[in-house]
Design an enzyme around this catalytic site. Sequence first.
Site, PDB file in Angstrom:
ATOM      1  N   HIS A  81     -15.544  -5.046   7.199  1.00 44.59           N
ATOM      2  CA  HIS A  81     -14.890  -5.085   5.886  1.00 44.59           C
ATOM      3  C   HIS A  81     -15.402  -6.177   4.972  1.00 44.59           C
ATOM      4  O   HIS A  81     -14.819  -6.447   3.930  1.00 44.59           O
ATOM      5  CB  HIS A  81     -13.360  -5.154   6.033  1.00 44.59           C
ATOM      6  CG  HIS A  81     -12.825  -4.067   6.918  1.00 44.59           C
ATOM      7  ND1 HIS A  81     -12.898  -2.743   6.556  1.00 44.59           N
ATOM      8  CD2 HIS A  81     -12.276  -4.098   8.150  1.00 44.59           C
ATOM      9  CE1 HIS A  81     -12.394  -2.015   7.541  1.00 44.59           C
ATOM     10  NE2 HIS A  81     -12.017  -2.808   8.509  1.00 44.59           N
ATOM     11  N   GLU A 125      -2.105   7.802   7.974  1.00 43.42           N
ATOM     12  CA  GLU A 125      -2.937   8.511   7.012  1.00 43.42           C
ATOM     13  C   GLU A 125      -4.002   9.289   7.779  1.00 43.42           C
ATOM     14  O   GLU A 125      -4.466   8.834   8.820  1.00 43.42           O
ATOM     15  CB  GLU A 125      -3.613   7.449   6.138  1.00 43.42           C
ATOM     16  CG  GLU A 125      -4.264   7.947   4.887  1.00 43.42           C
ATOM     17  CD  GLU A 125      -4.759   6.772   4.060  1.00 43.42           C
ATOM     18  OE1 GLU A 125      -3.998   6.268   3.213  1.00 43.42           O
ATOM     19  OE2 GLU A 125      -5.898   6.350   4.276  1.00 43.42           O
ATOM     20  N   LYS A 176       0.813  -1.216   0.000  1.00 44.93           N
ATOM     21  CA  LYS A 176       0.000   0.000   0.000  1.00 44.93           C
ATOM     22  C   LYS A 176       0.848   1.268   0.000  1.00 44.93           C
ATOM     23  O   LYS A 176       0.381   2.313  -0.459  1.00 44.93           O
ATOM     24  CB  LYS A 176      -0.978   0.008   1.189  1.00 44.93           C
ATOM     25  CG  LYS A 176      -1.836  -1.258   1.318  1.00 44.93           C
ATOM     26  CD  LYS A 176      -2.623  -1.588   0.064  1.00 44.93           C
ATOM     27  CE  LYS A 176      -3.045  -3.048   0.040  1.00 44.93           C
ATOM     28  NZ  LYS A 176      -3.361  -3.580  -1.284  1.00 44.93           N
ATOM     29  N   ARG A 190      -8.155  -8.222  -9.336  1.00 44.59           N
ATOM     30  CA  ARG A 190      -8.895  -9.481  -9.528  1.00 44.59           C
ATOM     31  C   ARG A 190     -10.315  -9.162  -9.963  1.00 44.59           C
ATOM     32  O   ARG A 190     -10.722  -7.997  -9.953  1.00 44.59           O
ATOM     33  CB  ARG A 190      -8.972 -10.223  -8.181  1.00 44.59           C
ATOM     34  CG  ARG A 190      -9.687  -9.388  -7.132  1.00 44.59           C
ATOM     35  CD  ARG A 190      -9.967 -10.121  -5.849  1.00 44.59           C
ATOM     36  NE  ARG A 190     -10.852  -9.365  -4.969  1.00 44.59           N
ATOM     37  CZ  ARG A 190     -10.480  -8.424  -4.117  1.00 44.59           C
ATOM     38  NH1 ARG A 190      -9.209  -8.081  -4.011  1.00 44.59           N
ATOM     39  NH2 ARG A 190     -11.369  -7.780  -3.387  1.00 44.59           N
TER      40      ARG A 190
END
Length: 444
Positions: free
Chosen positions: A235, A200, A116, A292
């Site tokens: 999630h 972040e 990331k 994907r």
Amino acid sequence: MFNKILIANRGEIAVRIIRACKEMGIRTLAVYSEADRDALHTRLADGAICIGPPKSADSYLNIQSIISAMEVADAEAVHPGYGFLAENASFAEACEKCGIKFIGPASSVMRLMGNKVGAKKKAEELNVSVLPWSNRALVDEKEAIEVSKKIGFPVLIKAASGGGGRGMKLVHTQASLGSAFNMAKSEAIAAFGDGEVFIERYCELPRHIEIQIAADEHGNVIHLGERECSIQRRHQKILEESPSPALDPKLRQKMGETAVKLAKGIGYTNVGTMEFLLDKDKRFYFMEMNARVQVEHPVTEFVTGVDLVKEQIKIAMGERTALKQKNVVMKGHSIECRINAEDPKTFMPSPGKITGLTMPGGPGVRVDSAIYCGSHVPPYYDNLIAKVIVHAEGRMDAIARMSRALEEFQIVGIKTNIPLHLKILKDHDFIAGKTDIDFLSRFT
Ligand code: MV4
């Protein structure tokens, strides 16, 4: 042209891929674990090879067994579906080395976007907006404090090898930053074998919007609009739709162009998704890329009329895509409900034997599933057992159609979250399109 494709997956997505191959005249080879001898994907494929015991680590994640199966049965390409090995750059690389076509991006691109920190750096280089961050992996607590002072609390500590929300820590004050940093780091080492973390700025109550892209191996890259995926729990997405009630044509075009720019900039090939957070002021920030086909791809298929799995296979065969941006027109509204084998109140998994089954149908209804009457839902894998996807002219029609379809759906023998979906579909905020990533936690 591929003669035979190995499907390195199970459940509804394996069946989805087998269906696409059959329509394209490509032979299919299933792999299955000992728990999946009677599974639908095992039965529908032209051939099937057992690759090990029930546990994923011993079967669907066993790279060596899968590559051996390819060699034994003479398959020239592998479709990984989603989950399992779909975003495992080492698997993609092993395929490349064995002369097997991996139906997805190059392993090098997958590896770049899998980190990331690397992905955010690349996005910034390409002028794609991201939330303020540490600009690199953090060295120590001291640096975490300096960066947080600059970008302002609350902040999120994220693992570079994380993704999909795994390994995140929300920090509200400087006092708790040190311990959160150390916890995030050790959890990242335990979960991913990589302790790299970054900071972040935290975005409050955003929507999760993702852009579907398709990129052939000749430099043609297009986007296929967005999916609104804000309704999730821990999630795990539960309900997705396209178009998003939050986007207008102008914002859609801007986000679409951003996703295309990013895909081109990294040399991405095959279909993929760029994930964004959209804040209350309708500013969007790139989060991560999914290299994907995704669970929720059918809503895009319904509104655009494009078969994304066939597109994946054609791209992997080296074909030039026939898709042109100006011909991608979104029509109507589509919603997907993920049906999980679980208790609708406690969310506890509910594996077992399906002793009675009536599938929904009728106009504008699609069911992607690998269950049948008498089949077993094993306890070893993800508990997604079916996806009900509807398409209708407008959002209200789609909501009505989904409620109607889910009321038809009867599954006997195990518990499912259908009652939860029916409740969501009646919710005033949902009906008004007022969803954000905390919708479900307010709801239940
Ligand atoms: C965030 C965020 C708020 N602020 N980053 C979770 C999944 C991963 N792709 C990124 N995630 C988030 N990152 C900042 N700076 C909130 C989330 C988030 C989330 C994002 C999309 C969908 C559901 C979510 C649920 C919780 C947190």
